[in-house]
Design a protein around this motif. Structure first.
Motif, mmCIF file in Angstrom:
data_model
loop_
_atom_site.group_PDB
_atom_site.id
_atom_site.type_symbol
_atom_site.label_atom_id
_atom_site.label_comp_id
_atom_site.label_asym_id
_atom_site.label_seq_id
_atom_site.Cartn_x
_atom_site.Cartn_y
_atom_site.Cartn_z
ATOM 1 N N THR A 1 7.970 1.678 0.812
ATOM 2 C CA THR A 1 6.501 1.650 0.102
ATOM 3 C C THR A 1 5.723 2.755 0.666
ATOM 4 N N TRP A 2 5.756 3.216 1.952
ATOM 5 C CA TRP A 2 4.749 3.734 2.447
ATOM 6 C C TRP A 2 5.356 5.206 2.784
ATOM 7 N N GLN B 1 0.920 -0.961 -0.184
ATOM 8 C CA GLN B 1 0.023 -0.061 0.097
ATOM 9 C C GLN B 1 0.862 1.303 0.113
ATOM 10 N N SER B 2 0.651 2.166 -0.938
ATOM 11 C CA SER B 2 1.254 3.468 -0.954
ATOM 12 C C SER B 2 0.980 4.458 0.158
ATOM 13 N N ARG B 3 1.739 5.527 0.109
ATOM 14 C CA ARG B 3 1.404 6.470 1.265
ATOM 15 C C ARG B 3 -0.309 7.113 1.020
ATOM 16 N N THR C 1 9.262 -4.129 0.609
ATOM 17 C CA THR C 1 8.738 -2.785 1.267
ATOM 18 C C THR C 1 9.814 -1.612 0.945
ATOM 19 N N ASN C 2 10.827 -2.103 0.160
ATOM 20 C CA ASN C 2 11.711 -1.050 -0.441
ATOM 21 C C ASN C 2 11.868 -1.148 -1.994
ATOM 22 N N ILE D 1 -3.343 0.360 -3.575
ATOM 23 C CA ILE D 1 -3.020 -1.003 -3.729
ATOM 24 C C ILE D 1 -1.993 -1.259 -4.934
ATOM 25 N N PHE D 2 -0.802 -1.570 -4.867
ATOM 26 C CA PHE D 2 0.051 -1.906 -5.994
ATOM 27 C C PHE D 2 0.847 -3.079 -6.065
ATOM 28 N N VAL D 3 1.537 -3.638 -6.944
ATOM 29 C CA VAL D 3 2.288 -4.964 -6.709
ATOM 30 C C VAL D 3 3.669 -4.708 -6.731
#
Length: 605
Positions: A416-417, A392-394, A404-405, A398-400
């Motif tokens: 990712t956040w 999940q982006s900031r 997480t980096n 919802i992306f693939v």
């Protein structure tokens, strides 16, 4: 060549007793001790209040003082049982060196008395050597009872994919290899001279000094010899099948006769290699042991047979008992192998037609992982499912993406956040794989669902929470609901609470619990409709239990031909792999025939 003759000479003197003992040992392993050890382990779980074990609860289970004490005792018993095998073989080889013939009773008596010394405090290091050091290095010196221990494929894949970890892994193996070569003769000193294992290791280190390279070459040569022997037996079996098949061509039973002959021949060949594997290995070590001792003018101490005078009548009785044990054990082991084979055949007919293949992160061998290019290629290769990971982006999109980096796959050292999707979609997610994929973007889950609907392919959507998400599971569930995609996807996670939250959002979504470790009554995990389990943890009983509960089992990540066929034999429902083509071809071949029959067909044409 001279050493090989001496090795065979050692085995020849007491080969009947060795064969009888090894068959009896394998019979007891299969029918008594393996079920007993698992029963004790299940008892430990029950007493400590655990119905099942997963990666999420294994640590508190292991640090429980009662568990630690019980497992230590269990490992000690396993080491004792393994030492019965090693001690018996070394004893028989030593008696052969002296020219003495031994019977089964004498061998059992000596090996049991030698093995119980494991419980002495100064011999506790045997636990480490027998159960951990020898099996993982696998220089051909492991007892048959522990030789199947291996590192899970997913751990090896992870290590190989990381340059630093790979270097450390190789360095650690090299150090352990040196340690094993230093202690190579410790079992001989321990068994033949009756010293403590600490003293045996010291003596072995002194004996092997300046000989480690030669000893390693000898052991590797031994394994190579065994591979060659078994390969020759396989070739002979196939050509025999072709020859017999030619005789019966007119009766239209070429396939049946050929496959049956090959199987029976290979089964007995495997039985022979299995029975004499440990004796042959230790015969090689014994020759080196005696040779080094003579060279250093060190006194050779021989084992004592605990002698008693054998009358002619008693000798005949022992001989009859040995023959009976040999026949019964050989028959049992052969029937066991044959039943396994029959299970394979019936399993392939029943399940292979519905077994499906999942492309792990898309066709990640041919294209950059988790991209539309990888998903299109997976469809082209004939995958039934696509496995993908979502973040999940900031700004809540919802992306693939697996990590997480973004550093590894997109070259940007941000989490990712920390980025909105408007920034993420500008990243180059293809160049890390190959410059020809430059400009490949990070897709949204919604895009992939539309692609899957248009192309008739199913999705395995793994939720990868980082702890920074807001309503992560709900947003994934809403995307599935918006496209009415319930019947063509599963939502998976390695965190059980994630599945519970998914179910609370939408009960129509099928959930799968991803487990790198699974043991016990995992069917009690009600929020999991199915299970995705690391391949080396999967057993025939586990598959049966899961199927009997009406659930499916997915195997991950299965990339080698050997492991794919093993999963087919176990009747898993879905194989998650990086090699879609190999998996599809293997399943197709398993439906129509077996691999040996394919060789026979090729040779007969």
């Amino acid at each position: 060549m001279e050493k090989m003759k001496r090795v065979m000479g050692l085995i020849r003197v007491n080969w009947r007793t060795m064969a009888g003992f090894e068959l009896l040992y394998k019979l007891l392993s299969i029918s008594v001790f393996t079920p007993l050890f698992w029963g004790i382990f299940n008892g430990i779980m029950k007493v400590t209040g655990y119905e099942y074990l997963t990666i999420e609860n294994i640590l508190p289970f292991l640090v429980n003082p009662l568990t630690l004490a019980a497992l230590l005792l269990l490992f000690a018993c396993m080491a004792v049982y393994t030492m019965v095998d090693i001690g018996a073989v070394i004893f028989l080889l030593d008696q052969s060196y002296q020219g003495n013939k031994m019977n089964l009773v004498q061998t059992l008596k000596f090996s049991v008395q030698n093995a119980v010394k494991v419980f002495q405090r100064e011999n506790i290091a045997i636990l480490f050597v027998v159960l951990f050091l020898i099996p993982f290095l696998n220089l051909g010196v492991a007892s048959s009872y522990i030789s199947s221990i291996s590192v899970p494929e997913f751990i090896l894949d992870f290590i190989i994919g990381n340059g630093k970890l790979l270097f450390l892994f190789i360095a650690a193996l090299a150090l352990l290899e040196v340690l094993l070569l230093r202690w190579l003769y410790a079992f001989h000193y321990f068994t033949l001279e009756g010293c403590s294992f600490k003293e045996a290791r010291r003596k072995s280190s002194a004996l092997s000094r300046k000989n480690k390279g030669k000893d390693l070459a000898a052991l590797l040569g031994l394994q190579f010899f065994f591979y060659i022997v078994y390969f020759i037996l396989v070739i002979l079996g196939i050509f025999l099948a072709v020859f017999l098949g030619g005789l019966f061509t007119k009766l239209k039973i070429l396939g049946i006769v050929s496959a049956s002959v090959v199987w029976v021949f290979l089964a007995y060949s495997l039985l022979i290699v299995s029975v004499f594997g440990t004796p042959f290995s230790y015969a090689c070590i014994s020759i080196l042991f005696y040779g080094h001792k003579k060279k250093k003018q060190e006194r050779i101490v021989h084992s004592r047979a605990g002698g008693f005078e054998e009358s002619r009548k008693r000798k005949k009785l022992f001989h009859a008992v040995e023959i009976a044990v040999f026949i019964v054990s050989a028959a049992f082991c052969s029937l066991y192998l044959y039943s396994v084979y029959n299970h394979k055949v019936s399993v392939q007919i029943e399940y292979a037609r519905t077994m499906e293949v999942t492309a792990h992160r898309g066709a990640s061998v041919s294209c950059p992982e988790n991209t539309m290019a990888a998903f299109r290629k997976a469809k082209e290769l004939g995958a039934d499912w696509i496995e993908l990971d979502v973040q999940q982006s900031r700004d809540g999109q919802i992306f693939v993406m697996h990590d997480t980096n973004f550093k590894r796959t997109a070259g940007v050292d941000k989490n990712t956040w920390e980025m909105d999707y408007s920034e993420i979609k500008k990243l180059d997610a293809g160049s890390f794989f190959d410059r020809s994929f430059a400009g490949e973007r990070v897709p949204l889950l919604a895009e992939v669902i539309l692609f899957a609907k248009e192309n008739g392919i199913k999705l395995n959507i793994e939720i990868k929470p980082s702890g920074h998400e807001q309503e992560f599971e709900k947003k994934v569930a809403d995307l599935i609901k918006a496209e009415g995609f319930w019947d063509n996807c599963v939502v998976t996670s390695q965190i059980y609470e994630v599945l519970e939250r998914v179910k609370s959002c939408d009960k129509r979504i099928q959930t799968v619990y991803v487990m790198s470790l699974a043991y016990g009554e995992i069917n009690r995990l009600s929020a999991a409709d199915h299970f995705s389990i690391e391949a080396t943890s999967i057993t025939e009983k586990m598959v049966s239990d899961i199927h009997n509960s009406g659930k499916k089992i997915y195997a991950w990540t299965v990339n080698t031909e050997e492991n794919i066929y093993h999963m087919i034999d176990l009747s898993v429902d879905n194989i998650i792999t990086d090699n879609v083509t190999l998996a599809k071809e293997s399943i197709y071949l398993s439906k129509t025939s077996n691999v040996i029959a394919e060789y026979v067909k090729w040779l007969s044409e």
